[in-house]
Design an enzyme around this catalytic site. Structure first.
Site, short mmCIF file in Angstrom:
data_model
loop_
_atom_site.label_atom_id
_atom_site.label_comp_id
_atom_site.label_asym_id
_atom_site.label_seq_id
_atom_site.Cartn_x
_atom_site.Cartn_y
_atom_site.Cartn_z
N ARG A 121 -25.83 3.29 12.15
CA ARG A 121 -26.71 3.23 13.32
C ARG A 121 -27.38 4.57 13.53
O ARG A 121 -26.73 5.62 13.53
CB ARG A 121 -25.91 2.84 14.58
CG ARG A 121 -26.82 2.44 15.75
CD ARG A 121 -26.02 1.97 16.95
NE ARG A 121 -26.74 0.93 17.68
CZ ARG A 121 -26.78 0.87 19.03
NH1 ARG A 121 -26.16 1.75 19.76
NH2 ARG A 121 -27.44 -0.11 19.61
N TYR A 134 -23.42 11.89 18.83
CA TYR A 134 -22.04 12.10 18.41
C TYR A 134 -22.00 12.89 17.10
O TYR A 134 -23.01 13.37 16.63
CB TYR A 134 -21.31 10.76 18.34
CG TYR A 134 -21.27 10.07 19.69
CD1 TYR A 134 -20.92 10.77 20.84
CD2 TYR A 134 -21.63 8.73 19.83
CE1 TYR A 134 -20.92 10.16 22.09
CE2 TYR A 134 -21.63 8.11 21.08
CZ TYR A 134 -21.27 8.84 22.20
OH TYR A 134 -21.28 8.24 23.43
N HIS A 177 -21.48 5.39 13.18
CA HIS A 177 -22.25 5.71 14.38
C HIS A 177 -22.94 7.05 14.17
O HIS A 177 -22.38 8.11 14.41
CB HIS A 177 -21.33 5.76 15.60
CG HIS A 177 -22.05 5.65 16.91
ND1 HIS A 177 -23.41 5.87 17.04
CD2 HIS A 177 -21.60 5.33 18.16
CE1 HIS A 177 -23.75 5.68 18.31
NE2 HIS A 177 -22.69 5.37 19.00
N PRO A 204 -22.91 -2.74 19.56
CA PRO A 204 -21.69 -2.01 19.93
C PRO A 204 -21.81 -1.46 21.35
O PRO A 204 -22.84 -0.91 21.73
CB PRO A 204 -21.64 -0.87 18.91
CG PRO A 204 -23.06 -0.69 18.46
CD PRO A 204 -23.69 -2.04 18.51
N THR A 218 -19.29 0.61 24.27
CA THR A 218 -18.02 1.17 24.74
C THR A 218 -17.58 0.44 26.00
O THR A 218 -18.35 0.31 26.94
CB THR A 218 -18.19 2.68 25.03
OG1 THR A 218 -18.44 3.35 23.80
CG2 THR A 218 -16.93 3.26 25.67
N GLY A 273 -27.14 -5.92 23.66
CA GLY A 273 -25.94 -5.39 24.28
C GLY A 273 -25.68 -6.03 25.62
O GLY A 273 -24.75 -6.83 25.77
N ARG A 274 -26.52 -5.71 26.59
CA ARG A 274 -26.29 -6.20 27.95
C ARG A 274 -26.26 -7.72 28.04
O ARG A 274 -25.51 -8.28 28.84
CB ARG A 274 -27.37 -5.62 28.88
CG ARG A 274 -27.16 -4.16 29.21
CD ARG A 274 -28.34 -3.54 29.92
NE ARG A 274 -29.49 -3.41 29.04
CZ ARG A 274 -30.65 -2.87 29.41
NH1 ARG A 274 -30.81 -2.44 30.65
NH2 ARG A 274 -31.65 -2.77 28.54
#
Length: 357
Positions: free
Chosen positions: A226, A179, A174, A23, A25, A313-314
């Site tokens: 996660r 968060y 998440h 995931p 953003t 991710g990247r």
């Protein structure tokens, strides 16, 4: 890369390979609505066996960042249907990540009349970007009442049902990166004295109640979570290391009883080996490892059974054809960091595919 690229099957999960798109953003949901541009972005990357979407808010109060999508309105469900249909066309599965940012928010990013909330009224240090005012300090959160917590749980359940209506194969909670769910875990952000504060069992209560309620609503086989043990992102701050270890061991054991599909670990150098081993020992379903992997080290994690799936991710961000680049052992595109969170297709859907010269 033999195991990495082979089909995966464990418990209820069945994917065309062992690669997960992590995931990320990306801030392209104008008006908090999923759109055609996002559908194209995810479709481009559907070489992954499993895609986990960017953090998506279960309610208006969870929209802490600019232009992040939601899953609480009919229009948002309709928008997400375009994404799931596009991904499924290529035989990939897709889970929606549910992200309530809690105190990591500014009122300028929220709808009129909505205030950020948290376990306590402890303001997070640092600043957050807003489209209307630029960089701003985090707003002071409103401490959730018991009724407020009941409402948050209901919001997560409703969002999960909406995700299934939108065609998702499941949802990922998440519980990382500082968060709302992790805010409840961390005594630096949670100074409550009721059933949701104090000892680690109480601080874990919200995560477990939300997970159990969602599992009842859509099935435990459609639920993942996660975690980022020992992370200090988003002004979390460190606390007793043995207590951190015990917290995630306890959570993993309790989540195993619920029967959720997977635990997704966002790794960092502070996580001791004994914590990895403890989670692996008490959680019998799938474990996903993410962060800092190369195709070679990811293959090693799969072969030594420290992970069942590996997430990137990247690699996926800058390479729509990440899977085929791994297969061919060819160079990866560089990331354009200046366009990570901009609102259009630049640095989003315009990354080049590999062509041999």
């Amino acid at each position: 890369m033999k195991k990495l690229l082979t089909p995966f099957e464990k418990g209820s999960l069945k994917f065309k390979n062992h690669l997960v798109m992590a995931p990320m953003t990306r801030s392209r949901a104008i008006g908090n609505l999923p759109n055609e541009l996002m559908a194209n972005y995810y479709a481009q990357r559907s070489g992954a066996g499993l895609i986990i979407t960017e953090g998506t808010s279960p309610s208006p109060e969870g929209l802490g960042y600019p232009r992040i999508p939601g899953i609480y309105s009919e229009a948002q469900v309709v928008g997400w249907k375009k994404v799931t249909a596009a991904v499924h066309q290529n035989g990939s599965k897709i889970f929606l990540q549910l992200m309530h940012t809690g105190r990591i928010a500014n009122v300028a990013n929220l709808p009129d009349g909505i205030q950020p909330v948290g376990p306590s009224d402890i303001k997070a240090a640092g600043e957050i970007f807003t489209d209307s005012l630029g960089m701003q300090e985090h707003s002071v959160p409103v401490a959730l009442s018991l009724d407020g917590i009941t409402r948050v749980i209901a919001d997560f359940v409703n969002a999960s049902k909406n995700a299934i209506l939108a065609g998702f194969d499941g949802v990922e909670l998440h519980g990382a990166n500082g968060y709302l769910l992790e805010q409840f875990l961390n005594p630096n952000a949670n100074n409550r004295t009721d059933l949701y504060g104090g000892n680690l069992v109480n601080r874990s209560r919200l995560i477990l109640e939300i997970t159990e309620a969602i599992a009842t609503a859509i099935g435990p086989n459609k639920v993942g979570i996660r975690f980022s043990p020992f992370s200090q992102l988003s002004d979390q701050g460190a606390y007793d290391t043995e207590e951190v270890h015990q917290t995630y061991t306890y959570l993993s054991s309790e989540l195993d009883k619920v029967g959720i599909a997977y635990i997704h670990l966002s790794t960092n150098p502070e996580i001791p080996e004994k914590t990895y081993k403890a989670i692996r020992a008490v959680f019998t379903n799938t474990i996903i490892i993410c962060n800092g992997l190369t195709p070679e080290t990811a293959e090693e994690k799969l072969l030594d059974n420290s992970a069942d799936l590996v997430a990137f991710g990247r690699g996926f961000l800058a390479n729509p054809d990440f899977i085929s680049r791994i297969e061919k052992n060819v160079p990866l595109n560089d990331i354009d960091y200046g366009t990570l969170y901009s609102p259009d297709e630049v640095g989003y859907t315009d990354y080049s595919l590999y062509t041999s010269k």
